[in-house]
Design a protein around this motif. Structure first.
Motif, PDB file in Angstrom:
ATOM      1  N   ARG A   1       0.835  -1.202   0.000  1.00  0.00           N
ATOM      2  CA  ARG A   1       0.000   0.000   0.000  1.00  0.00           C
ATOM      3  C   ARG A   1       0.875   1.260   0.000  1.00  0.00           C
ATOM      4  NH1 ARG A   1      -2.632  -3.104   4.058  1.00  0.00           N
ATOM      5  NH2 ARG A   1      -4.495  -4.102   3.215  1.00  0.00           N
ATOM      6  N   ALA A   2       1.951   1.236   0.772  1.00  0.00           N
ATOM      7  CA  ALA A   2       2.845   2.389   0.825  1.00  0.00           C
ATOM      8  C   ALA A   2       3.489   2.644  -0.535  1.00  0.00           C
ATOM      9  CB  ALA A   2       3.921   2.162   1.887  1.00  0.00           C
ATOM     10  N   ALA A   3       3.834   1.594  -1.245  1.00  0.00           N
ATOM     11  CA  ALA A   3       4.411   1.748  -2.583  1.00  0.00           C
ATOM     12  C   ALA A   3       3.372   2.271  -3.565  1.00  0.00           C
ATOM     13  CB  ALA A   3       4.976   0.415  -3.062  1.00  0.00           C
ATOM     14  N   GLN A   4       2.153   1.761  -3.459  1.00  0.00           N
ATOM     15  CA  GLN A   4       1.097   2.194  -4.378  1.00  0.00           C
ATOM     16  C   GLN A   4       0.760   3.665  -4.217  1.00  0.00           C
ATOM     17  OE1 GLN A   4      -1.945  -0.632  -3.279  1.00  0.00           O
ATOM     18  NE2 GLN A   4      -1.459  -2.009  -4.987  1.00  0.00           N
ATOM     19  N   LEU A   5       0.730   4.145  -2.978  1.00  0.00           N
ATOM     20  CA  LEU A   5       0.339   5.541  -2.796  1.00  0.00           C
ATOM     21  C   LEU A   5       1.384   6.492  -3.360  1.00  0.00           C
ATOM     22  CD1 LEU A   5       1.792   7.316  -0.257  1.00  0.00           C
ATOM     23  CD2 LEU A   5       0.594   5.610   1.091  1.00  0.00           C
TER      24      LEU A   5
ATOM     25  N   GLU B   1      -6.660   2.851   3.158  1.00  0.00           N
ATOM     26  CA  GLU B   1      -7.807   2.292   3.880  1.00  0.00           C
ATOM     27  C   GLU B   1      -8.462   1.135   3.129  1.00  0.00           C
ATOM     28  OE1 GLU B   1      -8.668   3.012   6.831  1.00  0.00           O
ATOM     29  OE2 GLU B   1      -8.406   5.140   7.296  1.00  0.00           O
ATOM     30  N   ASP B   2      -8.163   1.011   1.830  1.00  0.00           N
ATOM     31  CA  ASP B   2      -8.866   0.058   0.961  1.00  0.00           C
ATOM     32  C   ASP B   2     -10.371   0.319   1.035  1.00  0.00           C
ATOM     33  OD1 ASP B   2      -9.181  -1.985  -0.867  1.00  0.00           O
ATOM     34  OD2 ASP B   2      -9.191  -3.586   0.636  1.00  0.00           O
ATOM     35  N   ALA B   3     -10.724   1.594   0.939  1.00  0.00           N
ATOM     36  CA  ALA B   3     -12.119   2.017   1.040  1.00  0.00           C
ATOM     37  C   ALA B   3     -12.227   3.461   0.579  1.00  0.00           C
ATOM     38  CB  ALA B   3     -12.614   1.894   2.479  1.00  0.00           C
ATOM     39  N   PRO B   4     -13.404   3.870   0.120  1.00  0.00           N
ATOM     40  CA  PRO B   4     -13.596   5.279  -0.225  1.00  0.00           C
ATOM     41  C   PRO B   4     -13.324   6.183   0.968  1.00  0.00           C
ATOM     42  CG  PRO B   4     -15.400   3.949  -1.079  1.00  0.00           C
ATOM     43  CD  PRO B   4     -14.601   3.053  -0.189  1.00  0.00           C
ATOM     44  N   CYS B   5     -12.745   7.369   0.708  1.00  0.00           N
ATOM     45  CA  CYS B   5     -12.410   8.330   1.755  1.00  0.00           C
ATOM     46  C   CYS B   5     -12.938   9.706   1.392  1.00  0.00           C
ATOM     47  CB  CYS B   5     -10.898   8.407   1.966  1.00  0.00           C
ATOM     48  SG  CYS B   5     -10.189   6.945   2.716  1.00  0.00           S
TER      49      CYS B   5
ATOM     50  N   PRO C   1      -3.911   3.852   9.069  1.00  0.00           N
ATOM     51  CA  PRO C   1      -4.276   2.587   8.420  1.00  0.00           C
ATOM     52  C   PRO C   1      -3.094   1.678   8.100  1.00  0.00           C
ATOM     53  CG  PRO C   1      -4.561   4.439   6.929  1.00  0.00           C
ATOM     54  CD  PRO C   1      -4.321   5.015   8.279  1.00  0.00           C
ATOM     55  N   LEU C   2      -1.868   2.191   8.195  1.00  0.00           N
ATOM     56  CA  LEU C   2      -0.718   1.315   7.989  1.00  0.00           C
ATOM     57  C   LEU C   2      -0.472   0.402   9.183  1.00  0.00           C
ATOM     58  CD1 LEU C   2       1.938   3.569   6.189  1.00  0.00           C
ATOM     59  CD2 LEU C   2       0.705   1.599   5.243  1.00  0.00           C
ATOM     60  N   LEU C   3      -0.889   0.821  10.375  1.00  0.00           N
ATOM     61  CA  LEU C   3      -0.623   0.044  11.582  1.00  0.00           C
ATOM     62  C   LEU C   3      -1.853  -0.672  12.132  1.00  0.00           C
ATOM     63  CD1 LEU C   3       1.698   2.541  13.527  1.00  0.00           C
ATOM     64  CD2 LEU C   3       2.367   0.651  12.031  1.00  0.00           C
ATOM     65  N   GLN C   4      -3.038  -0.207  11.780  1.00  0.00           N
ATOM     66  CA  GLN C   4      -4.264  -0.829  12.296  1.00  0.00           C
ATOM     67  C   GLN C   4      -5.391  -0.571  11.299  1.00  0.00           C
ATOM     68  OE1 GLN C   4      -5.643  -1.066  16.681  1.00  0.00           O
ATOM     69  NE2 GLN C   4      -6.529   0.837  15.927  1.00  0.00           N
ATOM     70  N   ARG C   5      -6.237  -1.587  11.057  1.00  0.00           N
ATOM     71  CA  ARG C   5      -7.216  -1.515   9.986  1.00  0.00           C
ATOM     72  C   ARG C   5      -8.626  -1.828  10.506  1.00  0.00           C
ATOM     73  NH1 ARG C   5      -5.034  -0.663   5.640  1.00  0.00           N
ATOM     74  NH2 ARG C   5      -6.721  -1.495   4.342  1.00  0.00           N
ATOM     75  N   PRO C   6      -9.261  -0.845  11.125  1.00  0.00           N
ATOM     76  CA  PRO C   6     -10.575  -1.084  11.724  1.00  0.00           C
ATOM     77  C   PRO C   6     -11.650  -1.553  10.751  1.00  0.00           C
ATOM     78  CG  PRO C   6      -9.611   0.923  12.595  1.00  0.00           C
ATOM     79  CD  PRO C   6      -8.747   0.496  11.461  1.00  0.00           C
ATOM     80  N   LEU C   7     -11.624  -1.082   9.501  1.00  0.00           N
ATOM     81  CA  LEU C   7     -12.640  -1.519   8.543  1.00  0.00           C
ATOM     82  C   LEU C   7     -12.525  -3.016   8.272  1.00  0.00           C
ATOM     83  CD1 LEU C   7     -12.552   1.440   5.977  1.00  0.00           C
ATOM     84  CD2 LEU C   7     -14.263   1.018   7.761  1.00  0.00           C
ATOM     85  N   ASP C   8     -11.311  -3.526   8.226  1.00  0.00           N
ATOM     86  CA  ASP C   8     -11.115  -4.963   8.038  1.00  0.00           C
ATOM     87  C   ASP C   8     -11.570  -5.758   9.252  1.00  0.00           C
ATOM     88  OD1 ASP C   8      -9.975  -4.293   5.627  1.00  0.00           O
ATOM     89  OD2 ASP C   8      -7.910  -4.702   6.236  1.00  0.00           O
ATOM     90  N   LEU C   9     -11.655  -5.088  10.402  1.00  0.00           N
ATOM     91  CA  LEU C   9     -12.028  -5.752  11.651  1.00  0.00           C
ATOM     92  C   LEU C   9     -13.499  -5.566  11.986  1.00  0.00           C
ATOM     93  CD1 LEU C   9      -8.854  -4.752  13.705  1.00  0.00           C
ATOM     94  CD2 LEU C   9      -9.373  -7.006  12.739  1.00  0.00           C
ATOM     95  N   GLY C  10     -14.277  -4.981  11.072  1.00  0.00           N
ATOM     96  CA  GLY C  10     -15.720  -4.929  11.278  1.00  0.00           C
ATOM     97  C   GLY C  10     -16.314  -3.566  11.525  1.00  0.00           C
ATOM     98  N   ALA C  11     -15.515  -2.516  11.580  1.00  0.00           N
ATOM     99  CA  ALA C  11     -16.062  -1.178  11.790  1.00  0.00           C
ATOM    100  C   ALA C  11     -16.801  -0.711  10.537  1.00  0.00           C
ATOM    101  CB  ALA C  11     -14.948  -0.197  12.135  1.00  0.00           C
ATOM    102  N   ASP C  12     -17.813   0.140  10.745  1.00  0.00           N
ATOM    103  CA  ASP C  12     -18.552   0.712   9.621  1.00  0.00           C
ATOM    104  C   ASP C  12     -17.854   1.944   9.067  1.00  0.00           C
ATOM    105  OD1 ASP C  12     -21.126  -0.906   9.549  1.00  0.00           O
ATOM    106  OD2 ASP C  12     -21.100  -0.278  11.646  1.00  0.00           O
ATOM    107  N   LEU C  13     -17.335   2.787   9.957  1.00  0.00           N
ATOM    108  CA  LEU C  13     -16.642   4.008   9.552  1.00  0.00           C
ATOM    109  C   LEU C  13     -15.365   4.160  10.352  1.00  0.00           C
ATOM    110  CD1 LEU C  13     -19.565   6.637   9.398  1.00  0.00           C
ATOM    111  CD2 LEU C  13     -18.474   5.504   7.452  1.00  0.00           C
ATOM    112  N   VAL C  14     -14.358   4.728   9.724  1.00  0.00           N
ATOM    113  CA  VAL C  14     -13.127   5.128  10.404  1.00  0.00           C
ATOM    114  C   VAL C  14     -13.008   6.640  10.306  1.00  0.00           C
ATOM    115  CG1 VAL C  14     -10.613   5.168  10.177  1.00  0.00           C
ATOM    116  CG2 VAL C  14     -11.809   3.002  10.141  1.00  0.00           C
ATOM    117  N   VAL C  15     -12.640   7.273  11.408  1.00  0.00           N
ATOM    118  CA  VAL C  15     -12.326   8.702  11.393  1.00  0.00           C
ATOM    119  C   VAL C  15     -10.883   8.862  11.848  1.00  0.00           C
ATOM    120  CG1 VAL C  15     -14.693   9.439  11.810  1.00  0.00           C
ATOM    121  CG2 VAL C  15     -13.188   9.036  13.761  1.00  0.00           C
ATOM    122  N   ALA C  16     -10.234   9.915  11.365  1.00  0.00           N
ATOM    123  CA  ALA C  16      -8.837  10.131  11.745  1.00  0.00           C
ATOM    124  C   ALA C  16      -8.450  11.571  11.526  1.00  0.00           C
ATOM    125  CB  ALA C  16      -7.902   9.221  10.937  1.00  0.00           C
TER     126      ALA C  16
END
Length: 368
Positions: free
Chosen positions: A8-12, A67-71, A177-192
């Motif tokens: 992901r870091a390379a892609q961005l 995030e592998d999700a729309p932002c 999102p590089l260290l923890q991925r709440p959406l992959d763990l079941g969250a509906d929304l992430v804020v940061a």
């Protein structure tokens, strides 16, 4: 970080490359446009600056890769938090928030949401593991908590909350999102708050909301458009540039934080140290399971307020700041903001300074 995070870091870094034409600038251009040429509306890529601008859309593309999700981007972390809450709450809704999380979220909830008819329930981060979410409309969690660094099982809490019919929002500012991925763990929304590590240079306010539920994200986007809480093009450019070095900075920050946490724990002046990466920490097992790294934040106590203030003033490589995640190591005594912590509690954000000079300065200040 695992291979997926490295990819992901390379892609961005190259997310714009495929669209570049001969002679195009490699760096993102700043497009400060509030209005656009509209001889007719049909087919126009942009209408008005409050609806969208190319510069902050480029940052959203970066964040979407991470995030592998729309932002959807915002002019600050609190603007992002406000949008997520306004998109998911209504009169009579029940909101659960952490009593020991970022205090401004509590101030917003108590000062504005509660008077509008939202029932606000505050519980300690550790209590989420056993709390009954029946009747909750939104379960909002922050892990690791700020500033206490308590960690909860995002997947387990999300599953129970969603089973009770609640929307789950996770503040992932402390980890990115590089260290923890709440959406992959079941969250509906992430804020940061991208003000912190993603931008990284303590010179811009920014935030985002991420999610995979199209209806929820449409509500968030409508809130941004209608409230006018939009980022500026220059600020977006600053964040875009900062994110390009996020993975590199995090690698040093996290590695240094781990060593410094071990050394602080062994120092006689330090007590009640918290760092999720230490095997003896109460959060270690959960952190190891759901994080790709343990972060750059350390919490610890010195004897009293005076001792803590003296340490911060004496250490030549600590800037006294209320934010975290920047290139400079920063620290502050959090009780001054009203957090329910010991008067001598310090939140330390480890920066990118070379480890040994940084530690030598900290050790000298502790021994003074």
């Amino acid at each position: 970080m695992d291979r997926a995070s490295q990819t992901r870091a390379a892609q961005l870094l190259h997310h714009r490359s495929a669209g570049l034409k001969k002679g195009d600038p490699i760096s993102l251009p700043i497009v400060p446009a509030a209005t656009f040429h509209l001889p007719e509306v049909a087919g126009a890529s942009h209408f008005y600056g409050r609806n969208g601008m190319t510069t902050w859309e480029a940052v959203e593309d970066q964040l979407a890769l991470l995030e592998d999700a729309p932002c959807i981007s915002f002019p600050s972390g609190m603007a992002a938090i406000s949008a997520a809450l306004m998109a998911t709450l209504k009169v009579g809704a029940k909101l659960i928030i952490p009593a020991d999380g970022y205090y401004v979220t509590r101030v917003l909830s108590e000062g504005f949401l509660a008077p509008f008819g939202v029932e606000v329930v505050e519980i300690a981060t550790a209590a989420y593991a056993a709390h009954d979410f029946t009747g909750a409309s939104v379960v909002y969690l922050e892990t690791p908590s700020n500033p206490g660094l308590d960690v909860i099982d995002i997947a387990a809490v999300s599953a129970r909350a969603r089973a009770a019919g609640a929307v789950v929002i996770v503040d992932n500012t402390t980890m990115t999102p590089l260290l923890q991925r709440p959406l992959d763990l079941g969250a509906d929304l992430v804020v940061a708050a991208d003000t912190k590590a993603p931008a990284g240079h303590s010179d811009v306010l920014f935030g985002h909301v991420a999610g995979r539920d199209a209806a929820l994200m449409a509500r968030v986007k409508d809130w941004r458009r209608l409230s006018g809480a939009v980022p500026g093009p220059f600020e977006a450019w600053q964040v875009h540039r900062g994110i390009e070095t996020l993975e590199l900075r995090l690698e040093r920050m996290c590695a240094s934080a781990h060593v410094i946490a071990e050394r602080l724990q062994a120092h006689g002046a330090v007590r009640n140290l918290r760092y999720p990466g230490l095997e003896g920490d109460a959060s270690y097992q959960i952190s190891k399971a759901q994080m790709q790294g343990f972060g750059f934040l350390i919490g610890f106590e010195l004897a009293d307020e005076a001792r803590a203030e003296r340490f911060l003033a004496d250490c030549r490589y600590i800037v006294q700041s209320t934010s975290f995640g920047g290139t400079h190591t920063s620290g502050e005594r959090r009780a001054r903001w009203g957090d329910k912590v010991d008067p001598g509690f310090i939140r330390l954000s480890v920066g990118i300074e070379p480890l040994e000079p940084l530690w030598s300065a900290m050790e000298a200040a502790l021994n003074a």
